[in-house]
Motif scaffolding. Sequence first.
Motif, mmCIF file in Angstrom:
data_model
loop_
_atom_site.group_PDB
_atom_site.id
_atom_site.type_symbol
_atom_site.label_atom_id
_atom_site.label_comp_id
_atom_site.label_asym_id
_atom_site.label_seq_id
_atom_site.Cartn_x
_atom_site.Cartn_y
_atom_site.Cartn_z
ATOM 1 N N LEU A 194 0.824 -1.207 0.000
ATOM 2 C CA LEU A 194 0.000 0.000 0.000
ATOM 3 C C LEU A 194 0.861 1.262 0.000
ATOM 4 O O LEU A 194 0.391 2.339 -0.359
ATOM 5 C CB LEU A 194 -0.934 0.011 1.218
ATOM 6 C CG LEU A 194 -2.014 -1.068 1.238
ATOM 7 C CD1 LEU A 194 -2.781 -1.021 2.560
ATOM 8 C CD2 LEU A 194 -2.979 -0.905 0.065
ATOM 9 N N ARG A 221 0.564 5.826 3.013
ATOM 10 C CA ARG A 221 -0.228 5.436 1.838
ATOM 11 C C ARG A 221 -0.474 6.612 0.889
ATOM 12 O O ARG A 221 -1.439 6.627 0.135
ATOM 13 C CB ARG A 221 -1.568 4.846 2.304
ATOM 14 C CG ARG A 221 -1.376 3.634 3.201
ATOM 15 C CD ARG A 221 -2.667 3.143 3.818
ATOM 16 N NE ARG A 221 -2.379 2.114 4.807
ATOM 17 C CZ ARG A 221 -3.241 1.637 5.683
ATOM 18 N NH1 ARG A 221 -4.477 2.110 5.698
ATOM 19 N NH2 ARG A 221 -2.897 0.700 6.539
ATOM 20 N N THR A 249 -0.512 5.381 -2.941
ATOM 21 C CA THR A 249 -1.078 4.064 -3.261
ATOM 22 C C THR A 249 -1.655 4.016 -4.667
ATOM 23 O O THR A 249 -1.268 3.176 -5.494
ATOM 24 C CB THR A 249 -2.173 3.678 -2.253
ATOM 25 O OG1 THR A 249 -1.627 3.677 -0.933
ATOM 26 C CG2 THR A 249 -2.723 2.291 -2.572
ATOM 27 N N VAL A 289 -1.287 -6.723 -4.774
ATOM 28 C CA VAL A 289 -1.099 -5.729 -3.711
ATOM 29 C C VAL A 289 -1.134 -6.406 -2.346
ATOM 30 O O VAL A 289 -2.137 -7.019 -1.965
ATOM 31 C CB VAL A 289 -2.169 -4.626 -3.769
ATOM 32 C CG1 VAL A 289 -1.845 -3.546 -2.728
ATOM 33 C CG2 VAL A 289 -2.248 -4.009 -5.158
ATOM 34 N N ALA A 347 -1.642 -5.994 1.356
ATOM 35 C CA ALA A 347 -2.513 -4.994 1.980
ATOM 36 C C ALA A 347 -1.944 -4.387 3.256
ATOM 37 O O ALA A 347 -2.632 -4.258 4.280
ATOM 38 C CB ALA A 347 -3.883 -5.624 2.254
ATOM 39 N N THR A 365 1.516 -1.406 4.419
ATOM 40 C CA THR A 365 2.681 -0.633 4.007
ATOM 41 C C THR A 365 3.946 -1.352 4.479
ATOM 42 O O THR A 365 3.883 -2.310 5.256
ATOM 43 C CB THR A 365 2.671 0.770 4.628
ATOM 44 O OG1 THR A 365 2.748 0.643 6.061
ATOM 45 C CG2 THR A 365 1.397 1.536 4.261
ATOM 46 N N GLN A 418 -8.538 -1.653 1.974
ATOM 47 C CA GLN A 418 -7.779 -0.626 1.272
ATOM 48 C C GLN A 418 -7.512 -1.001 -0.193
ATOM 49 O O GLN A 418 -7.073 -0.171 -0.989
ATOM 50 C CB GLN A 418 -6.444 -0.397 1.982
ATOM 51 C CG GLN A 418 -6.574 0.149 3.389
ATOM 52 C CD GLN A 418 -7.110 1.566 3.415
ATOM 53 O OE1 GLN A 418 -6.730 2.396 2.602
ATOM 54 N NE2 GLN A 418 -8.010 1.846 4.353
ATOM 55 N N LEU A 419 -7.779 -2.256 -0.547
ATOM 56 C CA LEU A 419 -7.587 -2.683 -1.928
ATOM 57 C C LEU A 419 -8.787 -2.346 -2.814
ATOM 58 O O LEU A 419 -8.657 -2.297 -4.035
ATOM 59 C CB LEU A 419 -7.334 -4.199 -1.986
ATOM 60 C CG LEU A 419 -6.181 -4.735 -1.136
ATOM 61 C CD1 LEU A 419 -5.957 -6.209 -1.443
ATOM 62 C CD2 LEU A 419 -4.909 -3.945 -1.373
#
Length: 312
Positions: free
Chosen positions: A142, A147, A150, A167, A169, A171, A184-185
Amino acid sequence: MKLILAPMEGLTDPIMRDVLTHIGSFDWCVTEFIRVTNSVLPDHVYHSYCPELLTEGKTAAGTPVHVQFLGNDPEMLAANAVRAVALGAPAIDMNFGCPAKTVNRHRGGSVLLDEPDVVHQLVKAVRDAVPSHIPVSAKMRLGYMDRNFTLENAHAIEDAGAAWVTVHARTKAEGYTPPAFWEQLQPIREALKINVIANGEIWTNSDAKQCRLESGCDDLMIGRGAVTTPDLTQCIRQNLDEPLITWDELLTLQIRFLHGPYKKEINMVGRYKQWLGMMSKHYPEAKMLWNEVKRIKQLNEIINKLQSTSAE
């Protein structure tokens, strides 16, 4: 739904890929990252990281193996990708997710997520260099410490011509500490036209279902969960919460692992104990076996122990 075995340095090496694809149901695997600096690597390096190149780019079970690169030099990444394809790589993946301090300090892996323009440049260089029928993809987190970029990184990868992006998920700063932020995806998946594959904290069938629900992603990349529960992909595909594989079958799988090619016996013993420790999270038999083999240093002794346990 596609299920992919994740690249994990020192864990999903060729021996582990052979074992897991023998029992699991993966659409493809990705090699541990091959670091590229200032030269085209000799063929023996490729064959070390990906001996499957000698068998049409597939494991013994017939699962394709994609070759992953890590670096920051577009010309050298492109040249090495061309060489890997010439040797039989069915696809090329780019690493923008590695959180290792040494890698990041040398401007590789997740640290590049603070430079979306560079991410685009590197992916495009590889995409332009290899034949059009060879997929090029990328794996990212991320972000690095936050982020802020992103979506910029996701768009940079897509605009460079990647066929899909995976990705993780979290950082880099969040490392591997639970939870993974699957939700967050969703914005990434909605923003891109290419496929987005979800990765991170998928240990069970329930995790897989929840990840797909929160992320909106159809496809999943599975790492430590697949090593801990070798038939996890089968459980996911059949919507089962309990492992299908028996302990006797797992013992046979462990013996197969211990007969894999290795350079130093002590390293193989350590790798096996690492795997057994991970499996002990889900299998009480593994925990019992761990207590019996943890002090053994000879490979043959461990194999004999497994064989005698299997015969009981």
